[in-house]
Design a protein around this motif. Structure first.
Motif, short mmCIF file in Angstrom:
data_model
loop_
_atom_site.label_atom_id
_atom_site.label_comp_id
_atom_site.label_asym_id
_atom_site.label_seq_id
_atom_site.Cartn_x
_atom_site.Cartn_y
_atom_site.Cartn_z
N ALA A 225 0.83 -1.21 0.00
CA ALA A 225 0.00 0.00 0.00
C ALA A 225 0.87 1.26 0.00
CB ALA A 225 -0.91 -0.01 1.22
N ASN A 226 2.01 1.21 0.67
CA ASN A 226 2.84 2.42 0.75
C ASN A 226 3.40 2.81 -0.62
OD1 ASN A 226 2.45 2.68 3.48
ND2 ASN A 226 4.29 1.50 4.03
N LEU A 227 3.94 1.84 -1.32
CA LEU A 227 4.49 2.12 -2.65
C LEU A 227 3.36 2.56 -3.60
CD1 LEU A 227 6.88 2.13 -4.63
CD2 LEU A 227 6.45 -0.30 -5.04
N GLY A 228 2.23 1.88 -3.52
CA GLY A 228 1.10 2.22 -4.39
C GLY A 228 0.64 3.65 -4.15
N LYS A 229 0.53 4.04 -2.88
CA LYS A 229 0.04 5.39 -2.58
C LYS A 229 1.10 6.45 -2.93
CE LYS A 229 -4.15 4.76 -1.64
NZ LYS A 229 -5.12 5.22 -2.64
N TRP A 230 2.37 6.06 -2.84
CA TRP A 230 3.45 6.97 -3.25
C TRP A 230 3.34 7.25 -4.76
CZ3 TRP A 230 6.55 10.66 -2.25
CH2 TRP A 230 7.70 10.90 -3.00
N VAL A 231 3.09 6.19 -5.53
CA VAL A 231 2.93 6.32 -6.98
C VAL A 231 1.74 7.26 -7.27
CG1 VAL A 231 2.26 5.06 -9.07
CG2 VAL A 231 4.01 4.10 -7.55
N GLU A 232 0.65 7.08 -6.54
CA GLU A 232 -0.54 7.92 -6.75
C GLU A 232 -0.20 9.40 -6.49
OE1 GLU A 232 -5.01 7.09 -5.66
OE2 GLU A 232 -3.98 7.88 -3.89
N ARG A 233 0.53 9.65 -5.39
CA ARG A 233 0.91 11.05 -5.08
C ARG A 233 1.75 11.67 -6.18
NH1 ARG A 233 2.00 12.63 1.18
NH2 ARG A 233 0.41 11.28 2.06
N LYS A 234 2.67 10.86 -6.72
CA LYS A 234 3.60 11.40 -7.70
C LYS A 234 2.92 11.61 -9.06
CE LYS A 234 7.39 12.18 -6.88
NZ LYS A 234 7.83 13.46 -6.24
N LEU A 235 2.05 10.66 -9.44
CA LEU A 235 1.47 10.75 -10.78
C LEU A 235 0.26 11.70 -10.82
CD1 LEU A 235 1.70 7.10 -12.13
CD2 LEU A 235 3.25 9.00 -12.55
N LYS A 236 -0.39 11.88 -9.71
CA LYS A 236 -1.53 12.83 -9.55
C LYS A 236 -2.78 12.46 -10.34
CE LYS A 236 1.29 16.71 -8.09
NZ LYS A 236 2.67 16.41 -8.42
N ASP A 237 -2.65 12.00 -11.60
CA ASP A 237 -3.86 11.77 -12.40
C ASP A 237 -4.27 10.30 -12.50
OD1 ASP A 237 -1.68 11.09 -13.83
OD2 ASP A 237 -2.26 12.11 -15.68
N VAL A 238 -3.72 9.45 -11.63
CA VAL A 238 -4.12 8.04 -11.63
C VAL A 238 -4.61 7.67 -10.23
CG1 VAL A 238 -3.45 5.65 -12.12
CG2 VAL A 238 -2.22 7.54 -13.22
N GLU A 239 -5.78 7.04 -10.17
CA GLU A 239 -6.24 6.54 -8.87
C GLU A 239 -5.61 5.16 -8.64
OE1 GLU A 239 -10.29 5.22 -6.48
OE2 GLU A 239 -10.49 5.99 -8.53
N VAL A 240 -4.89 5.03 -7.53
CA VAL A 240 -4.23 3.75 -7.25
C VAL A 240 -4.95 3.09 -6.06
CG1 VAL A 240 -2.06 2.60 -6.67
CG2 VAL A 240 -2.02 4.65 -8.10
N ILE A 241 -5.65 2.02 -6.36
CA ILE A 241 -6.39 1.31 -5.31
C ILE A 241 -5.46 0.24 -4.75
CG2 ILE A 241 -8.45 -0.07 -4.78
CD1 ILE A 241 -9.66 1.23 -7.38
N THR A 242 -5.11 0.37 -3.48
CA THR A 242 -4.06 -0.49 -2.94
C THR A 242 -4.61 -1.62 -2.07
OG1 THR A 242 -3.79 1.08 -1.13
CG2 THR A 242 -2.26 1.27 -2.96
N TYR A 243 -3.89 -2.72 -2.07
CA TYR A 243 -4.12 -3.82 -1.13
C TYR A 243 -3.41 -3.41 0.17
CZ TYR A 243 -4.53 -8.50 0.73
OH TYR A 243 -4.86 -9.56 1.50
N ASN A 244 -3.87 -4.00 1.29
CA ASN A 244 -3.36 -3.49 2.56
C ASN A 244 -2.12 -4.25 3.06
OD1 ASN A 244 -3.34 -1.96 4.82
ND2 ASN A 244 -4.82 -3.23 5.94
N GLY A 245 -1.06 -4.28 2.24
CA GLY A 245 0.18 -4.94 2.68
C GLY A 245 1.26 -3.91 2.92
N ASN A 246 2.32 -4.33 3.59
CA ASN A 246 3.48 -3.45 3.76
C ASN A 246 4.70 -4.25 4.19
OD1 ASN A 246 3.73 -3.53 6.76
ND2 ASN A 246 1.72 -2.57 6.69
N CYS A 247 5.83 -3.57 4.16
CA CYS A 247 7.05 -4.17 4.69
C CYS A 247 7.23 -3.66 6.12
CB CYS A 247 8.25 -3.76 3.85
SG CYS A 247 9.79 -4.08 4.73
N PRO A 248 7.16 -4.52 7.13
CA PRO A 248 7.23 -4.04 8.50
C PRO A 248 8.54 -3.28 8.81
CG PRO A 248 6.45 -6.31 8.43
CD PRO A 248 6.87 -5.96 7.04
N VAL A 249 9.61 -3.61 8.11
CA VAL A 249 10.89 -2.92 8.36
C VAL A 249 10.75 -1.43 7.98
CG1 VAL A 249 13.36 -2.86 7.81
CG2 VAL A 249 12.16 -5.06 7.88
N HIS A 250 10.22 -1.18 6.80
CA HIS A 250 10.10 0.21 6.33
C HIS A 250 8.88 0.93 6.91
CE1 HIS A 250 12.79 -1.58 3.28
NE2 HIS A 250 13.28 -0.36 3.18
#
Ligand code: 13P
Ligand code: SF4
Length: 302
Positions: A148-173
């Motif tokens: 979800a973190n990488l997906g939402k980062w992509v959404e912030r950067k691209l601005k014109d794409v809605e990125v619907i994310t699954y709720n996973g993450n890397c616990p380290v990061h």
């Protein structure tokens, strides 16, 4: 250790084998590795090589990816317990459910996932090409999993794409907080902050640079700055300290260790290569379907 290194290097020659190592591995593994880098770079090397055997010093999904795209090669993972916490957050059933809830939306799959999950996706991506891959789809909406973190980062950067994310993450990061960055910036005001996009998007926002492990290393190589705050797994900071002794590297906090990445040892590499054990195998139908997803990414990322 010298003895182990010599034995491994001799066996590599005798068996026409190569060793691919991720930059989070125990640093002594670099002594026997043919290539060290991020997940995209290592998959490209796995595809290009004419070696008979690939020993993957990394985690399971990386070795599995190598087998998917180089099916004729023997791929060995020296320690089969080396999994990825994020990849384990979504299985085939959960993946199907996720798609069912959002029909007819293209699915982008982070490479940190199993072959069964990749087989259901349209295109794969890594942390170094996620922006490019999503942009290239040229669609107003994508599904993105498992990170979800990488997906939402992509959404912030691209601005014109809605990125619907699954709720996973890397616990380290995922564990890095805003106050960690603020504290480090205050203590080292001249340092550049380099962040892996598996951190929360509001953390990535605070970086001078956001990129994959290889991207972070490349940023340091090109930079004239002398101090860097490293916001990713500690293997990257260790390699930078080794390679740039005149620069200062500050790891963002304690606990930036991927325990799975540290499971692989020189001893295990020697054992698996010598006896050709811990081989990755795959159902051919799943392999073919997951290969499509990875091959599409490699084409875009050339
Ligand atoms: P890279 O794309 O930087 O190799 O990231 C892989 C990974 O697992 C980071 O946690
Ligand atoms: Fe998986 Fe996180 Fe380890 Fe990368 S650092 S391999 S995402 S658990």
């Amino acid at each position: 250790m010298k003895n182990l290194i010599e034995k491994i290097n001799k066996l590599k020659e005798e068996k026409n084998a190569i060793i691919l190592a991720h930059s989070y591995q125990n640093i002594e593994i670099d002594e026997v590795a043919d290539f060290v880098g991020d997940s995209l770079y290592l998959s490209q090397r796995a595809k290009d090589t004419d070696a008979n055997i690939i020993v993957f010093a990394g985690v399971y999904f990386m070795a599995q990816t190598a087998k998917i795209i180089s099916p004729k090669k023997k791929v060995l993972l020296p320690n089969l317990n080396a999994g990825c916490l994020m990849a384990d957050m979504i299985n085939h059933e959960q993946m199907i459910e996720f798609k069912k809830n959002h029909p007819n939306v293209p699915v982008v799959c982070y490479i940190n996932s199993t072959a069964e999950v990749k087989a259901e996706c349209d295109i794969c991506c890594t942390s170094s090409n996620a922006l490019k891959i999503v942009k290239n789809l040229n669609t107003p909406k994508v599904l993105f999993l498992p990170d979800a973190n990488l997906g939402k980062w992509v959404e912030r950067k691209l601005k014109d794409v809605e990125v619907i994310t699954y709720n996973g993450n890397c616990p380290v990061h995922h564990n890095v907080e805003k106050r960690d960055i603020e504290f480090a910036r205050k203590k080292y005001p001249d340092a550049k902050v380099l962040i892996h996009p598996e951190c929360k998007p509001e953390i990535s926002e605070l970086g001078d640079y956001v990129g994959s492990t290889s991207g972070i290393i490349e940023y340091v190589r090109k930079s004239k700055d002398k101090q860097f705050i490293i916001v990713t797994e500690k293997g990257v900071a260790e390699r930078l300290e080794r390679d740039y002794p005149d620069k200062k590297f500050i790891l963002i906090k304690n606990g930036m260790t991927c325990e799975s990445m540290k499971l692989t040892t020189l001893k295990e590499i020697l054992y698996s290569l010598e006896h050709e054990v811990n081989e990755i195998t795959l159902d051919e139908n799943i392999r073919k379907r997951s290969a499509n997803c990875i091959e599409r990414m490699l084409k875009v990322s050339k």
